[in-house]
Design a protein around this motif. Structure first.
Motif, PDB file in Angstrom:
ATOM      1  N   VAL A  34     133.846  33.514 -24.387  1.00  0.00           N
ATOM      2  CA  VAL A  34     133.369  34.680 -23.635  1.00  0.00           C
ATOM      3  C   VAL A  34     131.859  34.613 -23.501  1.00  0.00           C
ATOM      4  O   VAL A  34     131.155  34.182 -24.422  1.00  0.00           O
ATOM      5  N   ALA A  35     131.369  35.055 -22.381  1.00  0.00           N
ATOM      6  CA  ALA A  35     129.919  35.084 -22.155  1.00  0.00           C
ATOM      7  C   ALA A  35     129.520  36.377 -21.467  1.00  0.00           C
ATOM      8  O   ALA A  35     130.336  37.020 -20.807  1.00  0.00           O
ATOM      9  N   TRP A  36     128.269  36.727 -21.652  1.00  0.00           N
ATOM     10  CA  TRP A  36     127.645  37.823 -20.911  1.00  0.00           C
ATOM     11  C   TRP A  36     126.663  37.218 -19.908  1.00  0.00           C
ATOM     12  O   TRP A  36     125.898  36.315 -20.257  1.00  0.00           O
ATOM     13  N   PHE A  37     126.695  37.746 -18.698  1.00  0.00           N
ATOM     14  CA  PHE A  37     125.771  37.366 -17.642  1.00  0.00           C
ATOM     15  C   PHE A  37     125.084  38.630 -17.131  1.00  0.00           C
ATOM     16  O   PHE A  37     125.548  39.743 -17.369  1.00  0.00           O
ATOM     17  N   ARG A  45     122.671  35.251 -10.581  1.00  0.00           N
ATOM     18  CA  ARG A  45     123.293  35.612 -11.857  1.00  0.00           C
ATOM     19  C   ARG A  45     122.859  34.613 -12.925  1.00  0.00           C
ATOM     20  O   ARG A  45     122.856  33.404 -12.686  1.00  0.00           O
ATOM     21  N   GLU A  46     122.497  35.112 -14.094  1.00  0.00           N
ATOM     22  CA  GLU A  46     122.051  34.238 -15.169  1.00  0.00           C
ATOM     23  C   GLU A  46     122.820  34.517 -16.449  1.00  0.00           C
ATOM     24  O   GLU A  46     123.223  35.657 -16.719  1.00  0.00           O
ATOM     25  N   GLY A  47     123.014  33.472 -17.228  1.00  0.00           N
ATOM     26  CA  GLY A  47     123.692  33.634 -18.505  1.00  0.00           C
ATOM     27  C   GLY A  47     122.791  34.268 -19.533  1.00  0.00           C
ATOM     28  O   GLY A  47     121.597  33.965 -19.596  1.00  0.00           O
ATOM     29  N   VAL A  48     123.340  35.123 -20.341  1.00  0.00           N
ATOM     30  CA  VAL A  48     122.594  35.826 -21.389  1.00  0.00           C
ATOM     31  C   VAL A  48     123.010  35.337 -22.772  1.00  0.00           C
ATOM     32  O   VAL A  48     122.166  35.034 -23.614  1.00  0.00           O
ATOM     33  N   ILE A  56     132.453  32.071 -34.341  1.00  0.00           N
ATOM     34  CA  ILE A  56     131.572  31.271 -35.198  1.00  0.00           C
ATOM     35  C   ILE A  56     130.388  30.709 -34.420  1.00  0.00           C
ATOM     36  O   ILE A  56     129.261  30.658 -34.909  1.00  0.00           O
ATOM     37  N   SER A  57     130.636  30.280 -33.189  1.00  0.00           N
ATOM     38  CA  SER A  57     129.571  29.670 -32.382  1.00  0.00           C
ATOM     39  C   SER A  57     129.048  30.664 -31.361  1.00  0.00           C
ATOM     40  O   SER A  57     129.832  31.315 -30.662  1.00  0.00           O
ATOM     41  N   THR A  58     127.720  30.771 -31.299  1.00  0.00           N
ATOM     42  CA  THR A  58     127.079  31.642 -30.314  1.00  0.00           C
ATOM     43  C   THR A  58     125.868  30.928 -29.731  1.00  0.00           C
ATOM     44  O   THR A  58     125.339  29.978 -30.312  1.00  0.00           O
ATOM     45  N   ASN A  59     125.425  31.426 -28.584  1.00  0.00           N
ATOM     46  CA  ASN A  59     124.207  30.891 -27.988  1.00  0.00           C
ATOM     47  C   ASN A  59     123.557  31.997 -27.168  1.00  0.00           C
ATOM     48  O   ASN A  59     124.244  32.959 -26.749  1.00  0.00           O
ATOM     49  N   TYR A  60     122.252  31.883 -26.977  1.00  0.00           N
ATOM     50  CA  TYR A  60     121.492  32.919 -26.281  1.00  0.00           C
ATOM     51  C   TYR A  60     120.487  32.288 -25.328  1.00  0.00           C
ATOM     52  O   TYR A  60     119.905  31.241 -25.622  1.00  0.00           O
ATOM     53  N   GLU A  61     120.272  32.969 -24.237  1.00  0.00           N
ATOM     54  CA  GLU A  61     119.195  32.593 -23.336  1.00  0.00           C
ATOM     55  C   GLU A  61     117.879  32.881 -24.042  1.00  0.00           C
ATOM     56  O   GLU A  61     117.767  33.834 -24.829  1.00  0.00           O
ATOM     57  N   CYS A 109     127.519  26.772 -21.960  1.00  0.00           N
ATOM     58  CA  CYS A 109     128.454  27.898 -22.074  1.00  0.00           C
ATOM     59  C   CYS A 109     127.945  29.121 -21.338  1.00  0.00           C
ATOM     60  O   CYS A 109     128.654  30.128 -21.233  1.00  0.00           O
ATOM     61  N   MET A 110     126.716  29.067 -20.824  1.00  0.00           N
ATOM     62  CA  MET A 110     126.165  30.183 -20.070  1.00  0.00           C
ATOM     63  C   MET A 110     126.037  29.851 -18.586  1.00  0.00           C
ATOM     64  O   MET A 110     125.224  30.455 -17.871  1.00  0.00           O
ATOM     65  N   LEU A 111     126.841  28.905 -18.130  1.00  0.00           N
ATOM     66  CA  LEU A 111     126.887  28.602 -16.705  1.00  0.00           C
ATOM     67  C   LEU A 111     128.015  29.388 -16.066  1.00  0.00           C
ATOM     68  O   LEU A 111     129.173  29.259 -16.492  1.00  0.00           O
ATOM     69  N   PRO A 112     127.768  30.188 -15.059  1.00  0.00           N
ATOM     70  CA  PRO A 112     128.820  31.036 -14.492  1.00  0.00           C
ATOM     71  C   PRO A 112     130.006  30.261 -13.936  1.00  0.00           C
ATOM     72  O   PRO A 112     131.140  30.751 -13.975  1.00  0.00           O
ATOM     73  N   GLU A 113     129.779  29.047 -13.452  1.00  0.00           N
ATOM     74  CA  GLU A 113     130.879  28.275 -12.865  1.00  0.00           C
ATOM     75  C   GLU A 113     131.915  27.836 -13.897  1.00  0.00           C
ATOM     76  O   GLU A 113     132.989  27.364 -13.536  1.00  0.00           O
TER      77      GLU A 113
END
Length: 128
Positions: A34-37, A45-48, A56-61, A109-113
């Motif tokens: 799951v991601a937030w944009f 649109r940009e990944g957040v 367990i795994s997360t990432n942030y802009e 993981c923050m790419l909308p496509e």
């Protein structure tokens, strides 16, 4: 068919906080990344942030690191985005998205496509 509904947006002063929710139905988020944009007027649109199904795994802009926290609550089939120290430049419509085929949680993981399922979004306005 997975359905996503965002909530929790609103008007907040600079420096304030909001917690966005992304409630899923139709399937379990146990099987989805799951991601937030976000999308501001006139901008792409940009990944957040993104999170693995396990949480367990997360990432942030970069611009939100240290201010935003993504989490998942499996019992409620919901992903949250806690947003602190909000700035006017955080103003945008925020969307959550999910996909069962997210394999890694680096920046891709923050790419909308990468995402098939999307919610309708919730607006966030940061202004005094």
């Amino acid at each position: 068919q997975l359905q996503l509904v965002e909530s929790g947006g609103g008007l907040v002063q600079p420096g304030g906080s909001l917690r966005l929710s992304c409630a899923a139905s139709g399937d379990s988020l146990d099987y989805y990344g799951v991601a937030w944009f976000r999308q501001a007027p006139g901008k792409e649109r940009e990944g957040v942030s993104c999170i693995s199904s396990s949480g367990i795994s997360t990432n942030y802009e970069d611009s939100v690191k240290g201010r935003f926290t993504i989490s998942i609550e499996h019992t409620k089939n919901t992903v949250y985005l806690q947003m602190n120290s909000l700035k006017p430049e955080d103003t945008a419509r925020y969307y959550c998205a999910a996909d069962p085929h997210i394999l890694g949680f680096g920046s891709s993981c923050m790419l909308p496509e990468k995402y098939e399922y999307w919610g309708q979004g919730t607006p966030v306005t940061v202004s005094s």
